[in-house]
Design a protein around this motif. Structure first.
Motif, PDB file in Angstrom:
ATOM      1  N   SER A  50       9.004  -2.712 -17.805  1.00  0.00           N
ATOM      2  CA  SER A  50       9.951  -3.365 -16.892  1.00  0.00           C
ATOM      3  C   SER A  50       9.554  -3.171 -15.433  1.00  0.00           C
ATOM      4  N   ALA A  51       9.146  -1.951 -15.096  1.00  0.00           N
ATOM      5  CA  ALA A  51       8.718  -1.677 -13.722  1.00  0.00           C
ATOM      6  C   ALA A  51       7.492  -2.502 -13.360  1.00  0.00           C
ATOM      7  N   LEU A  52       6.574  -2.626 -14.292  1.00  0.00           N
ATOM      8  CA  LEU A  52       5.359  -3.408 -14.043  1.00  0.00           C
ATOM      9  C   LEU A  52       5.659  -4.900 -13.939  1.00  0.00           C
ATOM     10  N   GLU A  53       6.684  -5.347 -14.638  1.00  0.00           N
ATOM     11  CA  GLU A  53       7.097  -6.751 -14.518  1.00  0.00           C
ATOM     12  C   GLU A  53       7.525  -7.046 -13.078  1.00  0.00           C
ATOM     13  N   ARG A  54       8.230  -6.098 -12.457  1.00  0.00           N
ATOM     14  CA  ARG A  54       8.639  -6.290 -11.055  1.00  0.00           C
ATOM     15  C   ARG A  54       7.439  -6.278 -10.122  1.00  0.00           C
ATOM     16  N   VAL A  55       6.453  -5.431 -10.410  1.00  0.00           N
ATOM     17  CA  VAL A  55       5.225  -5.421  -9.612  1.00  0.00           C
ATOM     18  C   VAL A  55       4.534  -6.770  -9.739  1.00  0.00           C
ATOM     19  N   GLU A  56       4.399  -7.228 -10.958  1.00  0.00           N
ATOM     20  CA  GLU A  56       3.702  -8.497 -11.196  1.00  0.00           C
ATOM     21  C   GLU A  56       4.412  -9.656 -10.504  1.00  0.00           C
TER      22      GLU A  56
ATOM     23  N   VAL B 118       6.187  -1.018  -3.270  1.00  0.00           N
ATOM     24  CA  VAL B 118       7.383  -0.237  -3.608  1.00  0.00           C
ATOM     25  C   VAL B 118       7.559  -0.183  -5.120  1.00  0.00           C
ATOM     26  N   HIS B 119       7.445  -1.333  -5.764  1.00  0.00           N
ATOM     27  CA  HIS B 119       7.619  -1.379  -7.218  1.00  0.00           C
ATOM     28  C   HIS B 119       6.506  -0.618  -7.941  1.00  0.00           C
ATOM     29  N   LEU B 120       5.306  -0.632  -7.373  1.00  0.00           N
ATOM     30  CA  LEU B 120       4.210   0.118  -7.986  1.00  0.00           C
ATOM     31  C   LEU B 120       4.484   1.623  -7.931  1.00  0.00           C
ATOM     32  N   ALA B 121       5.107   2.082  -6.856  1.00  0.00           N
ATOM     33  CA  ALA B 121       5.471   3.504  -6.768  1.00  0.00           C
ATOM     34  C   ALA B 121       6.486   3.862  -7.858  1.00  0.00           C
ATOM     35  N   VAL B 122       7.449   2.980  -8.099  1.00  0.00           N
ATOM     36  CA  VAL B 122       8.428   3.201  -9.167  1.00  0.00           C
ATOM     37  C   VAL B 122       7.727   3.186 -10.522  1.00  0.00           C
ATOM     38  N   ALA B 123       6.793   2.249 -10.694  1.00  0.00           N
ATOM     39  CA  ALA B 123       6.039   2.166 -11.945  1.00  0.00           C
ATOM     40  C   ALA B 123       5.194   3.420 -12.159  1.00  0.00           C
TER      41      ALA B 123
END
Length: 120
Positions: free
Chosen positions: A79-85, A98-103
């Motif tokens: 799910s986190a990687l989906e936001r990065v993508e 930011v999303h990559l840090a969460v991922a």
């Protein structure tokens, strides 16, 4: 990240566990070992691609990571990687970072949890 999401999909892990394998670690152990070897490298590549604004390469790396996460049942990571993508596809590199840090945090939790699952 949706806190209601499980960290790992135990049904996926059980399915991998049930597959035949010549590997003494079993299929789950083999797939997890490959994930542990490849995922950190792909994360580093993605981080560099985003920093250097190589969007196509970043999209490719994140997409590969998402698929890999799905293979090992890493629900929160996927799910986190989906936001990065999504952010990379939109060209929003600030949000992608930011999303990559969460991922990355999800990756750390996933690695620890997969270690427990493999040793079961």
């Amino acid at each position: 990240m949706n806190s209601a999401e499980p960290l790992l999909d135990l049904a996926t892990l059980d399915q991998l566990r049930s597959l035949p394998s010549d590997d003494p670690r079993g299929m789950l152990g083999r797939v997890v070992a490959l994930f542990l070897c490849d995922a950190p490298v792909l994360f580093d590549d993605t981080r560099l691609d985003i920093a250097e604004q190589r969007l196509e390469r970043a999209r490719d790396h994140v997409h590969s990571l998402r698929s890999y996460a799905g293979t090992v049942g890493a629900v929160q990571l996927q799910s986190a990687l989906e936001r990065v993508e999504r952010s990379v596809r939109m060209g929003d590199l600030d949000n992608a970072t930011v999303h990559l840090a969460v991922a990355t945090e999800a990756l750390d939790r996933t690695i620890a949890a997969l270690g427990v699952e493999v040793s079961r």
